[in-house]
Design a protein around this motif. Structure first.
Motif, PDB file in Angstrom:
ATOM      1  N   SER A  94       0.908  -0.849   0.344  1.00  0.00           N
ATOM      2  CA  SER A  94      -0.245  -0.054   0.079  1.00  0.00           C
ATOM      3  C   SER A  94       0.418   1.426   0.255  1.00  0.00           C
ATOM      4  CB  SER A  94      -0.879   0.355   1.206  1.00  0.00           C
ATOM      5  OG  SER A  94      -1.421   0.985   1.820  1.00  0.00           O
ATOM      6  N   SER A  95       0.179   2.142  -1.119  1.00  0.00           N
ATOM      7  CA  SER A  95       1.402   3.441  -0.992  1.00  0.00           C
ATOM      8  C   SER A  95       1.152   4.088   0.555  1.00  0.00           C
ATOM      9  CB  SER A  95       1.041   3.880  -2.477  1.00  0.00           C
ATOM     10  OG  SER A  95      -0.541   5.032  -2.128  1.00  0.00           O
ATOM     11  N   PHE A  96      -0.329   4.159   0.965  1.00  0.00           N
ATOM     12  CA  PHE A  96      -0.699   5.128   2.030  1.00  0.00           C
ATOM     13  C   PHE A  96       0.376   4.927   3.110  1.00  0.00           C
ATOM     14  CE2 PHE A  96      -3.001   5.784   6.213  1.00  0.00           C
ATOM     15  CZ  PHE A  96      -3.536   6.975   6.067  1.00  0.00           C
ATOM     16  N   MET A  97       0.260   3.042   3.393  1.00  0.00           N
ATOM     17  CA  MET A  97       1.777   2.668   4.554  1.00  0.00           C
ATOM     18  C   MET A  97       2.877   2.293   4.057  1.00  0.00           C
ATOM     19  SD  MET A  97      -1.133   1.126   6.505  1.00  0.00           S
ATOM     20  CE  MET A  97      -0.511  -0.414   7.574  1.00  0.00           C
ATOM     21  N   ARG A  98       3.287   2.914   2.914  1.00  0.00           N
ATOM     22  CA  ARG A  98       4.639   3.275   2.156  1.00  0.00           C
ATOM     23  C   ARG A  98       4.767   4.528   3.117  1.00  0.00           C
ATOM     24  NH1 ARG A  98       3.702  -0.183  -2.176  1.00  0.00           N
ATOM     25  NH2 ARG A  98       3.605   2.304  -2.903  1.00  0.00           N
ATOM     26  N   GLU A  99       3.909   4.956   2.645  1.00  0.00           N
ATOM     27  CA  GLU A  99       4.620   6.459   3.120  1.00  0.00           C
ATOM     28  C   GLU A  99       4.190   7.327   4.918  1.00  0.00           C
ATOM     29  OE1 GLU A  99       4.846  11.128   2.427  1.00  0.00           O
ATOM     30  OE2 GLU A  99       4.754   9.632   1.601  1.00  0.00           O
ATOM     31  N   PHE A 158     -14.605  -0.101  -0.902  1.00  0.00           N
ATOM     32  CA  PHE A 158     -13.933   0.302  -1.228  1.00  0.00           C
ATOM     33  C   PHE A 158     -13.609   1.419  -2.519  1.00  0.00           C
ATOM     34  CE2 PHE A 158     -12.447  -3.310   1.485  1.00  0.00           C
ATOM     35  CZ  PHE A 158     -12.596  -2.367   3.094  1.00  0.00           C
ATOM     36  N   GLY A 159     -14.178   1.205  -3.610  1.00  0.00           N
ATOM     37  CA  GLY A 159     -13.838   1.284  -4.815  1.00  0.00           C
ATOM     38  C   GLY A 159     -15.022   1.909  -5.398  1.00  0.00           C
ATOM     39  N   ALA A 160     -16.150   2.121  -5.237  1.00  0.00           N
ATOM     40  CA  ALA A 160     -17.313   1.833  -6.181  1.00  0.00           C
ATOM     41  C   ALA A 160     -17.235   3.023  -5.816  1.00  0.00           C
ATOM     42  CB  ALA A 160     -18.168   1.139  -6.262  1.00  0.00           C
ATOM     43  N   ARG A 209     -15.142   7.332   9.567  1.00  0.00           N
ATOM     44  CA  ARG A 209     -14.657   7.283   8.244  1.00  0.00           C
ATOM     45  C   ARG A 209     -14.839   6.238   8.121  1.00  0.00           C
ATOM     46  NH1 ARG A 209     -11.113  11.473   5.505  1.00  0.00           N
ATOM     47  NH2 ARG A 209     -11.662  10.667   3.672  1.00  0.00           N
ATOM     48  N   PHE A 210     -15.279   5.294   9.319  1.00  0.00           N
ATOM     49  CA  PHE A 210     -14.837   3.556   8.244  1.00  0.00           C
ATOM     50  C   PHE A 210     -16.225   2.796   8.579  1.00  0.00           C
ATOM     51  CE2 PHE A 210     -13.644  -0.552  10.618  1.00  0.00           C
ATOM     52  CZ  PHE A 210     -13.466  -1.245   9.231  1.00  0.00           C
ATOM     53  N   VAL A 211     -16.431   2.865   9.872  1.00  0.00           N
ATOM     54  CA  VAL A 211     -18.211   2.200  10.392  1.00  0.00           C
ATOM     55  C   VAL A 211     -19.016   2.879   9.763  1.00  0.00           C
ATOM     56  CG1 VAL A 211     -19.657   1.662  12.179  1.00  0.00           C
ATOM     57  CG2 VAL A 211     -17.270   1.117  12.543  1.00  0.00           C
ATOM     58  N   ARG A 215     -16.128   7.831  -1.343  1.00  0.00           N
ATOM     59  CA  ARG A 215     -15.404   8.721  -0.995  1.00  0.00           C
ATOM     60  C   ARG A 215     -15.425   8.733   0.921  1.00  0.00           C
ATOM     61  NH1 ARG A 215     -20.178  10.501  -3.195  1.00  0.00           N
ATOM     62  NH2 ARG A 215     -21.639  11.467  -1.734  1.00  0.00           N
ATOM     63  N   HIS A 216     -16.370   8.242   0.670  1.00  0.00           N
ATOM     64  CA  HIS A 216     -16.680   8.554   2.607  1.00  0.00           C
ATOM     65  C   HIS A 216     -15.606   7.507   3.822  1.00  0.00           C
ATOM     66  CE1 HIS A 216     -19.677  10.943   2.237  1.00  0.00           C
ATOM     67  NE2 HIS A 216     -20.556  10.563   1.468  1.00  0.00           N
ATOM     68  N   MET A 217     -15.238   6.943   3.141  1.00  0.00           N
ATOM     69  CA  MET A 217     -13.948   6.068   3.327  1.00  0.00           C
ATOM     70  C   MET A 217     -13.036   6.168   3.761  1.00  0.00           C
ATOM     71  SD  MET A 217     -14.417   2.381   4.847  1.00  0.00           S
ATOM     72  CE  MET A 217     -15.585   1.973   4.249  1.00  0.00           C
ATOM     73  N   HIS A 218     -12.459   6.935   5.105  1.00  0.00           N
ATOM     74  CA  HIS A 218     -10.890   7.049   5.294  1.00  0.00           C
ATOM     75  C   HIS A 218      -9.970   6.115   4.185  1.00  0.00           C
ATOM     76  CE1 HIS A 218      -7.275   8.190   7.208  1.00  0.00           C
ATOM     77  NE2 HIS A 218      -8.074   9.085   7.716  1.00  0.00           N
ATOM     78  N   PRO A 219      -8.861   6.424   3.434  1.00  0.00           N
ATOM     79  CA  PRO A 219      -7.305   5.824   2.805  1.00  0.00           C
ATOM     80  C   PRO A 219      -7.411   5.122   3.344  1.00  0.00           C
ATOM     81  CG  PRO A 219      -7.483   7.838   2.903  1.00  0.00           C
ATOM     82  CD  PRO A 219      -8.678   8.486   3.715  1.00  0.00           C
TER      83      PRO A 219
END
Length: 199
Positions: A34-39, A166-168, A69-71, A174-178
């Motif tokens: 994951s680019s998010f986790m690597r950052e 997570f992607g549709a 932005r998860f549950v 857009r409401h889901m946290h990255p």
């Protein structure tokens, strides 16, 4: 973001700020696709190289609470469909953490520094998670129970499930946290003893 963090550390040191607290993600200590986790890992390395400030880093699992932005994102998806995909082929799990517990721990970490505990320039990493390690299916069942709804799960290939949750765009992605998907895919859990000592 790592460059911004480095600039903030420099500014904090020049202004005489005694400590720099950073909220990271559980699992950043391991290699990730994951680019998010690597950052997040790059930012942690920048913070670790600073020898001037007290630098508590809190690596937390997914956080839930009012307006999260998860549950909230998962609930929105469950309300839109008569059944939901049960992603197969991937182990997804998390150690959900209540936002109030995280806030209390962050406050106490800062107070420790202000009162002289952990007061010398140092790096301190605290891993934070809730009391239970839950699979993605467990999470869906608990959210459904809170909604008063029996969740109908249908096994589907991972790409379909990932797109739905997570992607549709049609399901309000857009409401889901990255961080949600990377954290679930990392599946990391932690010993909560040191974190609970701060709450």
């Amino acid at each position: 973001e790592a460059a911004v963090t480095e600039a903030l550390l420099t500014a904090a040191a020049e202004a005489g700020v005694p400590h720099f607290l950073y909220v990271s993600c559980l699992g950043t200590g391991s290699p990730s696709p994951s680019s998010f986790m690597r950052e997040k890992a790059r930012i942690e390395r920048v913070i670790a190289q600073n020898a001037v400030l007290r630098r508590p880093i809190v690596r937390c699992s997914v956080v839930f609470g009012p307006g999260d932005r998860f549950v909230t994102g998962l609930e929105a998806r469950l309300r839109k469909a008569p059944f939901v995909p049960d992603p197969t082929g991937r182990r997804l799990r998390a150690q959900p953490l209540f936002a109030g517990d995280l806030a209390a721990a962050l406050s106490n970490l800062l107070e420790d520094g202000a009162e002289g505990r952990h007061s010398t320039p140092s790096l301190r990493v605290v891993e934070a998670g809730g009391p239970d390690v839950l699979s993605f299916g467990d999470l869906l069942e608990l959210i459904g129970a809170a909604m008063g709804r029996l969740i109908q799960r249908v096994p589907m290939p991972w790409p379909v499930g990932a797109a739905f949750f997570f992607g549709a765009p049609g399901f309000g992605s857009r409401h889901m946290h990255p961080a949600a998907l990377p954290l679930l895919m990392a599946g990391e859990a932690c010993d909560t003893a040191s974190f609970m000592a701060e709450t």
